[in-house]
Design an enzyme around this catalytic site. Structure first.
Site, mmCIF file in Angstrom:
data_model
loop_
_atom_site.group_PDB
_atom_site.id
_atom_site.type_symbol
_atom_site.label_atom_id
_atom_site.label_comp_id
_atom_site.label_asym_id
_atom_site.label_seq_id
_atom_site.Cartn_x
_atom_site.Cartn_y
_atom_site.Cartn_z
ATOM 1 N N ARG A 85 -5.805 34.000 21.481
ATOM 2 C CA ARG A 85 -5.899 34.225 22.898
ATOM 3 C C ARG A 85 -6.033 35.411 22.390
ATOM 4 N NH1 ARG A 85 -5.204 32.996 27.939
ATOM 5 N NH2 ARG A 85 -3.704 31.601 27.408
ATOM 6 N N ILE A 133 3.910 39.461 23.635
ATOM 7 C CA ILE A 133 4.189 38.064 23.366
ATOM 8 C C ILE A 133 3.079 37.126 23.724
ATOM 9 C CG2 ILE A 133 5.455 36.419 25.213
ATOM 10 C CD1 ILE A 133 6.492 38.932 26.883
ATOM 11 N N PRO A 134 2.751 37.306 21.791
ATOM 12 C CA PRO A 134 1.723 35.839 21.344
ATOM 13 C C PRO A 134 1.858 34.587 21.806
ATOM 14 C CG PRO A 134 2.348 37.214 19.505
ATOM 15 C CD PRO A 134 3.396 37.728 20.805
ATOM 16 N N HIS A 135 1.114 33.550 22.068
ATOM 17 C CA HIS A 135 0.930 32.367 22.447
ATOM 18 C C HIS A 135 -0.482 31.887 22.441
ATOM 19 C CE1 HIS A 135 0.069 34.657 26.026
ATOM 20 N NE2 HIS A 135 0.017 33.692 26.636
ATOM 21 N N GLY A 136 -0.457 30.356 22.559
ATOM 22 C CA GLY A 136 -2.256 29.843 22.252
ATOM 23 C C GLY A 136 -2.444 29.653 23.187
#
Length: 145
Positions: free
Chosen positions: A48, A62-65
């Site tokens: 991502r 805001i790290p997310h998949g």
């Protein structure tokens, strides 16, 4: 939601990272180690970040998949990591607050909404960065519920 979304076990204060990849792996590992995601999700978080930066401004990322990472999510969860010295996220963007998210089904929208409310106030970001314990951060997130 059967599990607490944010717990003292998914919050780490005053961490230090050399690279954004190291920071994202750490945030993802908190989610994995506490039963929110499987190992595959961490790779999807890095994927991502390659597609588009998760830097949101005000020292927040805001790290997310990726979209196809949903199958790697076991439960909705958030990890919060403070990095007082900051970590370079490229383009001159320094991150001091990392909020990793994993949403089961449609719950990620609710979680993102809650994070957006908290992070829309600079004073809340300062409160998180200056927190002396995990409970202060949990209390702040609970206030916006």
């Amino acid at each position: 939601m059967t599990k607490e979304v944010l717990t003292d076990k998914t919050i780490k204060l005053n961490e230090s990272f050399q690279t954004k990849e190291e920071a994202i792996r750490y945030v993802g590992a908190l989610l994995r180690d506490n039963g929110y995601v499987n190992d595959e999700y961490i790779g999807k978080m890095l994927e991502r970040e390659e597609l588009t930066s998760t830097f949101m401004g005000n020292f927040v990322a805001i790290p997310h998949g990726t979209e196809d990472a949903k199958k790697a999510v076991k439960e909705t969860g958030i990890s919060v990591v403070t990095v007082p010295e900051g970590v370079d996220f490229g383009g001159g963007n320094t991150v001091k607050l990392l909020i990793g998210i994993a949403g089961k089904g449609g719950e990620h929208l609710e979680v993102l909404s809650q994070i957006a409310i908290v992070c829309s106030e600079e004073e809340n970001i300062d409160t998180i960065l200056e927190a002396e314990n995990e409970q202060e951060i949990i209390n702040l997130f609970n206030e916006v519920n």
